[in-house]
Motif scaffolding. Structure first.
Motif, PDB file in Angstrom:
ATOM      1  N   ASP D 375      35.173  32.347  35.984  1.00 44.08           N
ATOM      2  CA  ASP D 375      34.152  31.380  35.920  1.00 44.08           C
ATOM      3  C   ASP D 375      33.984  30.699  37.321  1.00 44.08           C
ATOM      4  O   ASP D 375      33.283  29.957  37.721  1.00 44.08           O
ATOM      5  CB  ASP D 375      34.281  30.388  34.913  1.00 44.08           C
ATOM      6  CG  ASP D 375      33.930  30.752  33.526  1.00 44.08           C
ATOM      7  OD1 ASP D 375      32.997  31.596  33.461  1.00 44.08           O
ATOM      8  OD2 ASP D 375      34.388  30.154  32.435  1.00 44.08           O
ATOM      9  N   ARG D 376      35.102  31.053  37.921  1.00 45.36           N
ATOM     10  CA  ARG D 376      35.277  30.265  39.376  1.00 45.36           C
ATOM     11  C   ARG D 376      34.553  30.883  40.604  1.00 45.36           C
ATOM     12  O   ARG D 376      34.153  32.260  40.487  1.00 45.36           O
ATOM     13  CB  ARG D 376      37.043  30.456  39.749  1.00 45.36           C
ATOM     14  CG  ARG D 376      37.696  29.842  38.892  1.00 45.36           C
ATOM     15  CD  ARG D 376      38.042  28.291  39.975  1.00 45.36           C
ATOM     16  NE  ARG D 376      38.667  27.476  39.262  1.00 45.36           N
ATOM     17  CZ  ARG D 376      39.265  26.135  39.823  1.00 45.36           C
ATOM     18  NH1 ARG D 376      39.314  26.174  40.744  1.00 45.36           N
ATOM     19  NH2 ARG D 376      39.837  25.318  38.918  1.00 45.36           N
ATOM     20  N   GLY D 377      34.216  30.064  41.531  1.00 43.35           N
ATOM     21  CA  GLY D 377      33.950  30.635  42.768  1.00 43.35           C
ATOM     22  C   GLY D 377      32.774  31.846  43.038  1.00 43.35           C
ATOM     23  O   GLY D 377      31.468  31.674  42.603  1.00 43.35           O
ATOM     24  N   SER D 378      33.426  32.927  42.917  1.00 41.99           N
ATOM     25  CA  SER D 378      32.499  34.098  43.249  1.00 41.99           C
ATOM     26  C   SER D 378      31.160  34.158  42.156  1.00 41.99           C
ATOM     27  O   SER D 378      31.534  34.125  40.980  1.00 41.99           O
ATOM     28  CB  SER D 378      33.291  35.225  43.315  1.00 41.99           C
ATOM     29  OG  SER D 378      32.223  36.428  43.767  1.00 41.99           O
ATOM     30  N   HIS D 379      30.224  34.766  42.577  1.00 37.08           N
ATOM     31  CA  HIS D 379      29.015  35.095  41.829  1.00 37.08           C
ATOM     32  C   HIS D 379      28.933  36.457  41.387  1.00 37.08           C
ATOM     33  O   HIS D 379      28.259  36.838  40.633  1.00 37.08           O
ATOM     34  CB  HIS D 379      27.628  34.687  42.436  1.00 37.08           C
ATOM     35  CG  HIS D 379      27.613  33.322  42.646  1.00 37.08           C
ATOM     36  ND1 HIS D 379      26.774  32.364  42.102  1.00 37.08           N
ATOM     37  CD2 HIS D 379      27.837  32.376  43.998  1.00 37.08           C
ATOM     38  CE1 HIS D 379      26.783  31.299  42.352  1.00 37.08           C
ATOM     39  NE2 HIS D 379      27.236  31.365  43.709  1.00 37.08           N
ATOM     40  N   GLN D 380      30.220  36.972  41.589  1.00 34.60           N
ATOM     41  CA  GLN D 380      30.351  38.522  41.382  1.00 34.60           C
ATOM     42  C   GLN D 380      31.532  38.815  40.532  1.00 34.60           C
ATOM     43  O   GLN D 380      32.076  40.074  40.502  1.00 34.60           O
ATOM     44  CB  GLN D 380      29.898  39.379  42.232  1.00 34.60           C
ATOM     45  CG  GLN D 380      29.010  39.068  43.412  1.00 34.60           C
ATOM     46  CD  GLN D 380      27.906  40.256  43.154  1.00 34.60           C
ATOM     47  OE1 GLN D 380      27.916  40.793  41.920  1.00 34.60           O
ATOM     48  NE2 GLN D 380      26.938  40.342  44.239  1.00 34.60           N
ATOM     49  N   ALA D 381      32.164  37.858  39.934  1.00 33.72           N
ATOM     50  CA  ALA D 381      33.411  38.112  39.332  1.00 33.72           C
ATOM     51  C   ALA D 381      33.427  38.635  37.864  1.00 33.72           C
ATOM     52  O   ALA D 381      32.445  38.152  37.155  1.00 33.72           O
ATOM     53  CB  ALA D 381      34.224  36.783  39.176  1.00 33.72           C
ATOM     54  N   LEU D 382      34.163  39.554  37.588  1.00 35.34           N
ATOM     55  CA  LEU D 382      34.145  40.371  36.299  1.00 35.34           C
ATOM     56  C   LEU D 382      35.597  40.258  35.920  1.00 35.34           C
ATOM     57  O   LEU D 382      36.627  40.454  36.445  1.00 35.34           O
ATOM     58  CB  LEU D 382      34.110  41.835  36.550  1.00 35.34           C
ATOM     59  CG  LEU D 382      32.692  42.323  36.092  1.00 35.34           C
ATOM     60  CD1 LEU D 382      32.933  43.850  36.024  1.00 35.34           C
ATOM     61  CD2 LEU D 382      32.515  41.786  34.692  1.00 35.34           C
ATOM     62  N   GLY D 383      35.826  39.636  34.703  1.00 42.59           N
ATOM     63  CA  GLY D 383      37.158  39.649  33.936  1.00 42.59           C
ATOM     64  C   GLY D 383      37.420  40.769  33.142  1.00 42.59           C
ATOM     65  O   GLY D 383      36.525  41.500  32.704  1.00 42.59           O
ATOM     66  N   ILE D 384      38.631  41.248  33.264  1.00 44.68           N
ATOM     67  CA  ILE D 384      39.221  42.542  32.452  1.00 44.68           C
ATOM     68  C   ILE D 384      40.452  42.012  31.747  1.00 44.68           C
ATOM     69  O   ILE D 384      41.201  41.793  32.523  1.00 44.68           O
ATOM     70  CB  ILE D 384      39.337  43.742  33.401  1.00 44.68           C
ATOM     71  CG1 ILE D 384      38.056  43.928  34.308  1.00 44.68           C
ATOM     72  CG2 ILE D 384      39.919  44.936  32.598  1.00 44.68           C
ATOM     73  CD1 ILE D 384      38.298  45.271  35.495  1.00 44.68           C
ATOM     74  N   VAL D 385      40.165  42.017  30.590  1.00 48.12           N
ATOM     75  CA  VAL D 385      41.310  41.484  29.658  1.00 48.12           C
ATOM     76  C   VAL D 385      42.263  42.846  29.383  1.00 48.12           C
ATOM     77  O   VAL D 385      41.843  43.669  28.446  1.00 48.12           O
ATOM     78  CB  VAL D 385      41.126  40.748  28.538  1.00 48.12           C
ATOM     79  CG1 VAL D 385      42.144  40.458  27.760  1.00 48.12           C
ATOM     80  CG2 VAL D 385      40.148  39.556  28.802  1.00 48.12           C
ATOM     81  N   THR D 386      43.176  43.158  30.097  1.00 45.69           N
ATOM     82  CA  THR D 386      44.204  44.267  29.645  1.00 45.69           C
ATOM     83  C   THR D 386      45.671  44.225  30.416  1.00 45.69           C
ATOM     84  O   THR D 386      45.809  43.035  31.058  1.00 45.69           O
ATOM     85  CB  THR D 386      43.344  45.531  30.156  1.00 45.69           C
ATOM     86  OG1 THR D 386      44.136  46.605  29.596  1.00 45.69           O
ATOM     87  CG2 THR D 386      43.636  45.855  31.793  1.00 45.69           C
ATOM     88  N   ASP D 387      46.546  44.979  30.155  1.00 44.79           N
ATOM     89  CA  ASP D 387      47.796  44.995  30.417  1.00 44.79           C
ATOM     90  C   ASP D 387      47.826  45.643  31.895  1.00 44.79           C
ATOM     91  O   ASP D 387      47.374  46.706  32.215  1.00 44.79           O
ATOM     92  CB  ASP D 387      48.591  45.788  29.463  1.00 44.79           C
ATOM     93  CG  ASP D 387      49.869  45.664  29.697  1.00 44.79           C
ATOM     94  OD1 ASP D 387      50.335  44.640  30.472  1.00 44.79           O
ATOM     95  OD2 ASP D 387      50.724  46.029  28.752  1.00 44.79           O
TER      96      ASP D 387
END
Lengths: 403, 403, 403, 403
Positions: D375-387
């Motif tokens: 949700d922060r800063g960059s307009h191109q951020a992708l979250g990946i929930v993994t180990d």
């Protein structure tokens, strides 16, 4: 193969200590023979054990060092070996690394108590005194303990008397009766007060975001906080919520983003910088409420430690992290209860500076964070998985009556 | 390659609908040409768009079905194709699968409104009426819509008028002012009441464990709950906490495990089984308080759906899950607000039975659970990451004054 | 005030058992005097303790019941008291509630071993045998143990021999070397195989969503799974991913939503319903791969337990939850390792049916879920916080070589 | 009441931009009339809109500032107002606060491009150039933009061309096919490479704890990392795992705690301090592998930012956080992809220094952390929930083949 005898005294059964020691011996590939064990017949009697540990020489040394961390000391002890530091900020090889338990060092046949117990430090002996020193503080000529010979660590005191610590024995879990839990934390704060202990609060920005700042400010004003440890974010959002009514641009009263609010925290920081300090901004009437205001008014000291890419930062923030930690260390003596409120970074940092025995309550909504905090440092840490805003409100209500 | 023209009407820009539709077209490897777009000049004017979609035939069909889920319908529509079921509980191939949005079916040139909108069902047409039917309910001879021809779906109404839904627009996060949030949920419950809407509560065992049961019972008694959906665990722990003062063997008053308490829930279930029903146990004076007691006294219906390896279960639990769901379906009409309290299984199950437009608040301490719930089914779901016990207490205080 | 003497034998120190017992006594407000304690001098020697427990009569009874859960039994024991059931599915008041530890019941002066140990059940004695029975299964005339007199519970065997269980002793945490952890789970599966144990897998839908289904299918085909416990969701998404290449409408190969894909799971369920069973759908060539296919082909039994608002459900789903649990119970004997893969509901349900001593590995990405699972039932549960898809892939690679 | 006309150009519909703008106008209590809207008829055509915004004067100003953050600029623009700094490190009241989008400032009728876009900074104009400056860097005499007049912000470019960014559009969730996701991240790194972009990695200690360090080291050695941003913890554990085979005292090969290992990280830090720098320790052969070693050998620059109560710290750690951030800023130009690996503190700090348009992948096992980062800063951020450990291994295998 060698054999060494260790002994440990205290509430070694009901604190699980004996079991941990035997576990550690077997984990190390060593073996034990229990020479003697006395288990207190009643609750009041301490127990003790003498255990002969046998193993390879290269396993035995590290194992004995590890056992000492639990308070199990070698029976035969000579004087500690002291080696002079030959380079500022660098320790002699094999330096003794401290636990946060009460300890003693044997120098010239005498056991000196270790001052200011703190984990992961060196032990310096000078002028008939022994004290902990973080690595960066040692200077050429300091005499530092090397090896674990001549160091004695006291087993942690088991908190059998405090019902509190049975409370969540089973697990860190969010599924606990919370009103009750708040009442008990309030009890522990009152108990600390009565015995003259100081109360430390470590607070993260979520205290402000979730609406807990006014309640924490009430606690500060009423004398329930003796020291505040936080970062630039907490102090900024606390002041922003007072001056502009927002926290990170979100209206605290309405819960909605404020237009142009994304820069509110910067404007607040900038004005405090113009005033020169938070105290000056309070004096000038720029800041009229909130936690930082309450600290200034009530003369409660605060340590604001800098973090990478802090906005501003506020003039009171100690941007050098080594200096910030040293300032924190100087403020901690006398603290007997620590309340970690929705803080990870500062909570771990502050907790690692505390001696064992400081009752620590770690409050966070994220179970993984609470588990991490409660596993650290202190032998008396309790994790509470809950929402910090309502928690602080209820705690303040318990201590002070409804706002 | 083929081209079809679709149209969509409503608040298509400020509900992000137009963007989603264009996105979906491109994602499908198809292309669009915007034939006409009217964007309301002011807030009050609806907008509309006609869009020509071009693509491979095998991509175009599924795409148009997908767009219909968003309320974008083909301009040219014939009657729906109806195929008779030839085997109980099995649908014809290519059956139309419902959304939970208001819809219509064209039969003999006339548009029939779809009764009881529910997602993932079939559409049955009989006696000049159209209604949803879950797969297991269709019987031989039922005429079921096949394909998406002749089905019209209304774009979701955008909740522009309710400030509430702007509130956490940005993200599901625990870092929100909670007192405020509670106040707004209370407002929404009052608003629902005023316009004659029914209030559904779905509750998990953590409501009891965290001390929220007495407050939820207060809400039930005072008429703030019209339907309760839960499982064997919630009802058992609620009754256990009333009868034995424990929840899963842990004292609700003391927060400490009770000796022998591990079997408390079994003893309670056993006694209620002896009475034959929860209502009978209330009548007999075995259960004298708590949420289930309040439901019996206030004639609030409850549906207790069974789960695998329920202890007992309580006699009121509908252990057949298909029957339990049908019972729930029968109870849902008229519900306009749903409060999901620390429940995953029953919250998702119940939410999937609700039509779009039911305002849904999902309260849980675990952010991953809240995100999962809020992403499901309803177009009006709001996730609230907080501790359920304090939340329910504050909500009850808002609605009823302090206990 | 009364006094009772209890005794416990086994690895009572290194399993922390003695400490837990003393803790429980003090928590109950009772007191103890240790009459005798023998701590094994070496690793191999068992330890034992005899402890006189003193307390109020109303505290003492429940306490002794509680201690028995840990394997500490009263020294003086009479025959168990047996009371006949007078109503189907309802137990006599004061019924003995079972643990999942190996136990014995004294009948006519003889100790009968308890068959099929399972927690939270009643103990039925008939024809010179004693066995557990869930509440709903008892019928009029069954003789059920009441009170804890005449019941003996064996202290859990401490897994000292398995390095594995030291591995995460400190905490359930995601911060562990994962490649290593996978290797050790593989070792435990091999060890179970060698000693003739059966392997149970409980799987949730995330196994499919994260891409782990083909690897789990490989394990089934190669004989590494003896029993599968799951729900409608897992089986549906597994078949959907095989038949349509999607999981909940999301392409397994591309990771992108498929147009029209929101109904894919319904279409798959519908077709399997048309075939009448998963096995029939496999025979007919409708399902050609995946975990369920592998189970059918390799004759691995599966139990699919229904949940409220299952779509469909698949014809093999046992929608009555009581019947589903009984079917599961019937399948469990012989299981010695359980692998819980990203399942909460079915993992807890299945775990609660298992006897102590079944090695259980709970794999989930959510730490709160893993903690909850690992705290339940089995005395040998290990939580592994990791992403299930990569975990299953690496596990299959370990056991079978790369795919 | 006033009215201002704004205009925005770009992919304003499929990037949801227009909807967000209209939303913001209504949220501010203002109203709009759409003067003109052109929606690109096909995918390739840009769209544009001119919108008249009407509202109270005190709402309108902040709203227009807020809209500019989204790239919607006033049509009528004068020169920017420049005010000289009158105190070092303090900005003039009303200073313009930057976004991280490409921007321009109008000075003397000419639009100057803003150099080094970074959020939450001031805009300084000097010598015909305009550039961002963090608050602490401005000095007396610097001319700073005040108000938003004369500033133009470019709407973010929508990543329509990269399939990648559709991938998890719906939600940050752990339930995604992970092998596929890894493959796509690898593709993005290759694409960045091909167009000459630099790759930034931000790494937390869990990379080492979960066994990912050797794989990250492989990536560094093979040229897949151009800049490393981390803290004292990551670098220490990386070196500890190389020198002593442990990470925080836990054996990386065995997964078990090492006796005496609790001080391992201190010993390693101490020795590196003795050598004077990590590079010197590598040259001297003290450090022979791992990520830091690979950085030294491959001349990959690293920035180690200090945190409060760092142990040691390592000599390369910049303990002043303001200086550390400035060093980071100096290193960032040219970065086009950022990989945040199990880091919260350094990931947020680094992300906040990046211009919009840098593709950012945030990998963490904790969904709450990923949501916060994405949700922060960059307009191109992708979250990946993994180990993170298995993730890095698979990523390295994709780029370099199996180790």
């Amino acid at each position: 193969m060698g054999t060494e005898t260790i002994e440990v005294t205290g509430h070694i059964v009901d604190s699980l200590l004996l079991a941990k020691i035997l576990d550690a011996i077997l984990d190390a590939g060593c073996d034990y023979e229990i020479a003697e064990v006395r288990i207190g017949k009643t609750t009041l009697d301490p127990s003790s054990a003498r255990i002969a540990v046998t193993g390879d020489d290269d396993a035995l040394g590290p194992l004995l060092d590890e056992l000492q961390v639990h308070g199990a000391n070698r029976t035969a002890q000579d004087d500690a070996r002291l080696v002079a530091v030959d380079r500022d900020g660098v320790l002699p090889a094999g330096f003794y690394s401290t636990t946060n338990l009460a300890s003693e060092v044997r120098v010239d046949g005498e056991w000196l108590p270790v001052e200011r117990p703190e984990m992961d430090c060196a032990l310096v002996v000078a002028d008939g005194r022994a004290y902990t020193a973080p690595m960066h503080r040692v200077v050429v000529g300091d005499r530092v303990v090397v090896g674990s010979e001549g160091v004695r660590v006291h087993a942690p005191h088991h908190a059998r008397d405090t019902q509190m610590f049975e409370f969540m024995a089973s697990e860190v879990s969010s599924e606990k009766p919370k009103a009750l839990l708040v009442a008990r934390v309030a009890d522990r704060l009152r108990a600390a007060r009565e015995r003259g202990g100081r109360i430390l609060v470590v607070a993260g920005p979520a205290v402000v975001h979730t609406g807990g700042a006014p309640d924490l400010a009430r606690m500060v004003s009423a004398g329930w906080v003796d020291l505040l440890s936080a970062g630039n974010g907490f102090a900024t959002h606390d002041i922003e919520s007072n001056v502009l009514g927002t926290s990170l641009g979100v209206s605290v009263a309405e819960g909605t983003p404020t237009e142009g609010g994304h820069a509110n925290h910067l404007r607040v920081i900038n004005e405090v910088r113009r005033h020169g300090s938070i105290a000056a901004a309070v004096e000038a009437g720029f800041v009229t409420g909130g936690v930082m205001h309450a600290c200034v008014r009530a003369n409660v000291p605060f340590v604001l430690g800098g973090s990478i890419r802090d906005d501003g930062p506020l003039p009171d923030v100690i941007s050098d992290t080594v200096a910030a930690t040293d300032e924190l260390r100087a403020r901690l003596p006398g603290v007997s209860v620590a309340l970690m409120l929705a803080s990870t970074l500062h909570a771990i940092a502050t907790g690692n500076c505390l001696p064992a025995g400081v009752e620590t309550f770690c409050v966070d909504i994220n179970q993984a964070v609470v588990t991490k905090l409660a596993d650290r440092g202190s032998h008396q840490a309790l994790g509470i998985v809950t929402d910090v805003g309502p928690f602080v409100r209820q705690l303040a209500d318990h201590l002070l009556g409804p706002a």
